[in-house]
Write an enzyme that holds these catalytic residues in place. Structure first.
Site, PDB file in Angstrom:
ATOM      1  N   THR A   3      -1.491 -42.763  19.114  1.00  0.00           N
ATOM      2  CA  THR A   3      -2.279 -41.558  19.319  1.00  0.00           C
ATOM      3  C   THR A   3      -1.317 -40.390  19.223  1.00  0.00           C
ATOM      4  O   THR A   3      -0.499 -40.178  20.113  1.00  0.00           O
ATOM      5  CB  THR A   3      -2.963 -41.578  20.702  1.00  0.00           C
ATOM      6  OG1 THR A   3      -3.745 -42.773  20.797  1.00  0.00           O
ATOM      7  CG2 THR A   3      -3.859 -40.365  20.872  1.00  0.00           C
ATOM      8  N   LYS A  79      -9.519 -40.530  16.579  1.00  0.00           N
ATOM      9  CA  LYS A  79      -8.903 -41.144  17.759  1.00  0.00           C
ATOM     10  C   LYS A  79      -8.847 -40.158  18.916  1.00  0.00           C
ATOM     11  O   LYS A  79      -9.195 -40.491  20.058  1.00  0.00           O
ATOM     12  CB  LYS A  79      -7.508 -41.658  17.411  1.00  0.00           C
ATOM     13  CG  LYS A  79      -6.703 -42.178  18.584  1.00  0.00           C
ATOM     14  CD  LYS A  79      -7.342 -43.356  19.274  1.00  0.00           C
ATOM     15  CE  LYS A  79      -6.379 -43.874  20.359  1.00  0.00           C
ATOM     16  NZ  LYS A  79      -6.976 -44.859  21.209  1.00  0.00           N
ATOM     17  N   LYS A 148      -2.092 -36.095  27.999  1.00  0.00           N
ATOM     18  CA  LYS A 148      -1.584 -35.909  26.630  1.00  0.00           C
ATOM     19  C   LYS A 148      -2.743 -35.872  25.643  1.00  0.00           C
ATOM     20  O   LYS A 148      -2.815 -34.991  24.780  1.00  0.00           O
ATOM     21  CB  LYS A 148      -0.622 -37.043  26.248  1.00  0.00           C
ATOM     22  CG  LYS A 148      -0.120 -36.943  24.804  1.00  0.00           C
ATOM     23  CD  LYS A 148       0.471 -38.260  24.320  1.00  0.00           C
ATOM     24  CE  LYS A 148      -0.641 -39.099  23.754  1.00  0.00           C
ATOM     25  NZ  LYS A 148      -0.251 -40.255  22.992  1.00  0.00           N
TER      26      LYS A 148
END
Length: 171
Positions: A3, A79, A148
Protein backbone atom coordinates in the site's frame (compact mmCIF):
# COMPACT_ATOMS: atom_id res chain seq x y z
CA UNK A 1 2.18 -5.07 -3.95
CA UNK A 2 2.39 -2.73 -0.98
CA UNK A 3 0.00 0.00 0.00
CA UNK A 4 1.83 3.04 -1.32
CA UNK A 5 0.82 6.55 -2.24
CA UNK A 6 -0.42 7.44 -5.69
CA UNK A 7 2.51 9.84 -6.19
CA UNK A 8 5.05 7.09 -5.52
CA UNK A 9 3.16 4.76 -7.85
CA UNK A 10 3.26 7.44 -10.55
CA UNK A 11 7.01 7.90 -9.97
CA UNK A 12 7.68 4.15 -10.11
CA UNK A 13 5.70 3.91 -13.35
CA UNK A 14 7.74 6.74 -14.85
CA UNK A 15 11.11 5.43 -13.64
CA UNK A 16 10.42 1.94 -15.00
CA UNK A 17 9.34 3.37 -18.37
CA UNK A 18 12.48 5.51 -18.55
CA UNK A 19 14.52 2.32 -18.21
CA UNK A 20 12.50 0.35 -20.76
CA UNK A 21 10.80 -1.72 -18.06
CA UNK A 22 7.16 -2.41 -17.35
CA UNK A 23 5.64 -1.74 -13.95
CA UNK A 24 2.55 -3.41 -12.56
CA UNK A 25 0.78 -2.08 -9.50
CA UNK A 26 -0.78 -5.02 -7.67
CA UNK A 27 -1.70 -4.26 -4.05
CA UNK A 28 -3.59 -6.90 -2.11
CA UNK A 29 -6.62 -7.05 0.16
CA UNK A 30 -6.69 -9.60 2.95
CA UNK A 31 -5.82 -10.14 6.58
CA UNK A 32 -2.69 -12.07 7.59
CA UNK A 33 -4.64 -15.35 7.82
CA UNK A 34 -5.85 -14.84 4.23
CA UNK A 35 -2.26 -14.28 3.11
CA UNK A 36 -1.13 -17.50 4.83
CA UNK A 37 -3.95 -19.39 3.10
CA UNK A 38 -3.23 -17.83 -0.33
CA UNK A 39 -6.69 -16.22 -0.29
CA UNK A 40 -5.76 -12.61 -0.97
CA UNK A 41 -7.65 -10.43 -3.43
CA UNK A 42 -5.28 -8.66 -5.81
CA UNK A 43 -6.03 -5.41 -7.64
CA UNK A 44 -3.75 -5.05 -10.65
CA UNK A 45 -3.07 -2.33 -13.20
CA UNK A 46 -0.35 -1.98 -15.78
CA UNK A 47 0.47 -3.05 -19.32
CA UNK A 48 -1.66 -6.05 -20.29
CA UNK A 49 1.26 -8.28 -21.26
CA UNK A 50 3.00 -7.53 -17.95
CA UNK A 51 -0.14 -8.40 -15.99
CA UNK A 52 -0.43 -11.64 -17.97
CA UNK A 53 3.17 -12.46 -17.08
CA UNK A 54 2.38 -11.95 -13.37
CA UNK A 55 -0.70 -14.22 -13.38
CA UNK A 56 1.11 -17.34 -12.06
CA UNK A 57 2.33 -15.33 -9.07
CA UNK A 58 -1.12 -13.85 -8.52
CA UNK A 59 -2.72 -17.30 -8.66
CA UNK A 60 -0.24 -18.66 -6.11
CA UNK A 61 -1.01 -15.81 -3.69
CA UNK A 62 -4.68 -15.18 -4.05
CA UNK A 63 -8.18 -16.22 -4.85
CA UNK A 64 -8.72 -13.61 -7.52
CA UNK A 65 -7.38 -10.66 -9.46
CA UNK A 66 -9.27 -7.53 -10.42
CA UNK A 67 -7.61 -5.66 -13.30
CA UNK A 68 -8.46 -1.94 -13.30
CA UNK A 69 -6.59 -0.69 -16.35
CA UNK A 70 -3.19 -0.06 -17.82
CA UNK A 71 -2.08 2.71 -15.45
CA UNK A 72 -0.57 1.24 -12.23
CA UNK A 73 -1.72 4.31 -10.28
CA UNK A 74 -5.29 3.05 -10.64
CA UNK A 75 -4.54 -0.10 -8.65
CA UNK A 76 -2.88 2.02 -5.98
CA UNK A 77 -5.89 4.33 -5.71
CA UNK A 78 -8.32 1.38 -5.56
CA UNK A 79 -6.27 -0.04 -2.67
CA UNK A 80 -6.20 3.30 -0.87
CA UNK A 81 -9.95 3.81 -1.37
CA UNK A 82 -10.67 0.22 -0.29
CA UNK A 83 -8.64 0.65 2.89
CA UNK A 84 -10.51 3.89 3.57
CA UNK A 85 -13.82 1.99 3.30
CA UNK A 86 -12.54 -0.75 5.59
CA UNK A 87 -11.37 1.75 8.20
CA UNK A 88 -14.71 3.57 8.07
CA UNK A 89 -16.62 0.28 8.40
CA UNK A 90 -14.53 -0.86 11.36
CA UNK A 91 -14.96 2.49 13.09
CA UNK A 92 -18.72 2.40 12.49
CA UNK A 93 -18.95 -1.17 13.78
CA UNK A 94 -16.97 -0.34 16.89
CA UNK A 95 -19.32 2.52 17.70
CA UNK A 96 -22.44 0.47 16.94
CA UNK A 97 -21.29 -2.50 19.04
CA UNK A 98 -20.46 -0.18 21.95
CA UNK A 99 -23.96 1.31 21.72
CA UNK A 100 -25.82 -2.01 21.72
CA UNK A 101 -23.62 -3.42 24.49
CA UNK A 102 -24.46 -0.44 26.69
CA UNK A 103 -28.14 -1.19 26.15
CA UNK A 104 -27.81 -4.88 26.98
CA UNK A 105 -28.04 -6.29 23.46
CA UNK A 106 -25.84 -9.33 22.88
CA UNK A 107 -23.12 -8.39 20.36
CA UNK A 108 -23.41 -11.73 18.53
CA UNK A 109 -27.17 -11.22 18.10
CA UNK A 110 -26.61 -7.67 16.82
CA UNK A 111 -24.07 -8.98 14.30
CA UNK A 112 -26.53 -11.65 13.18
CA UNK A 113 -29.17 -9.01 12.53
CA UNK A 114 -26.87 -6.50 10.85
CA UNK A 115 -24.98 -8.92 8.64
CA UNK A 116 -27.91 -11.24 8.04
CA UNK A 117 -30.56 -8.67 7.20
CA UNK A 118 -29.02 -5.25 6.68
CA UNK A 119 -25.61 -5.35 5.01
CA UNK A 120 -24.57 -8.94 4.13
CA UNK A 121 -20.87 -8.35 3.80
CA UNK A 122 -17.81 -10.50 4.52
CA UNK A 123 -16.20 -7.35 5.95
CA UNK A 124 -19.00 -6.93 8.49
CA UNK A 125 -19.09 -10.66 9.14
CA UNK A 126 -15.34 -11.01 9.75
CA UNK A 127 -14.56 -7.74 11.51
CA UNK A 128 -17.93 -7.72 13.26
CA UNK A 129 -17.20 -11.12 14.77
CA UNK A 130 -13.81 -9.91 16.00
CA UNK A 131 -15.45 -6.87 17.60
CA UNK A 132 -18.37 -8.85 19.06
CA UNK A 133 -15.98 -11.37 20.61
CA UNK A 134 -13.55 -8.61 21.65
CA UNK A 135 -10.63 -10.46 20.04
CA UNK A 136 -8.32 -7.49 19.71
CA UNK A 137 -5.00 -9.21 20.42
CA UNK A 138 -2.97 -9.76 18.40
CA UNK A 139 -4.11 -6.95 16.14
CA UNK A 140 -4.43 -7.83 12.48
CA UNK A 141 -3.62 -4.26 11.56
CA UNK A 142 -1.81 -1.63 13.60
CA UNK A 143 -3.29 1.83 14.11
CA UNK A 144 -0.22 3.55 12.65
CA UNK A 145 -0.86 1.71 9.36
CA UNK A 146 -4.46 2.88 9.35
CA UNK A 147 -3.28 6.44 9.88
CA UNK A 148 -0.84 6.03 6.99
CA UNK A 149 -3.69 4.83 4.77
CA UNK A 150 -5.91 7.74 5.82
CA UNK A 151 -3.11 10.15 4.90
CA UNK A 152 -2.66 8.40 1.54
CA UNK A 153 -6.39 8.78 0.83
CA UNK A 154 -6.27 12.47 1.70
CA UNK A 155 -3.23 13.00 -0.53
CA UNK A 156 -4.86 11.17 -3.45
CA UNK A 157 -7.98 13.30 -3.06
CA UNK A 158 -6.00 16.52 -2.75
CA UNK A 159 -4.08 15.68 -5.92
CA UNK A 160 -7.17 15.63 -8.12
CA UNK A 161 -8.69 18.69 -6.45
CA UNK A 162 -12.23 19.84 -6.98
CA UNK A 163 -14.20 17.33 -9.06
CA UNK A 164 -15.39 20.07 -11.45
CA UNK A 165 -11.78 21.08 -12.05
CA UNK A 166 -10.80 17.45 -12.58
CA UNK A 167 -13.48 16.95 -15.25
CA UNK A 168 -12.15 20.02 -17.05
CA UNK A 169 -8.56 18.71 -16.82
CA UNK A 170 -7.41 21.37 -14.34
CA UNK A 171 -5.05 20.25 -11.58
Amino acid sequence: MSTIGHALSRRLTSEHAARGQRYVGAPVFGRPDAARAAKLWIVAAGPGEAIDRCQPLFQAMGQGVEVVGDDPVRATVVKIAGNFLLAAAIEAMGEAFALVRKHGVEPARFLEIVNGRLLRSPVYENYGKIIAEQRFDPPGFRLRHGLKDARLALAAGDDVGDDREHRRGVR
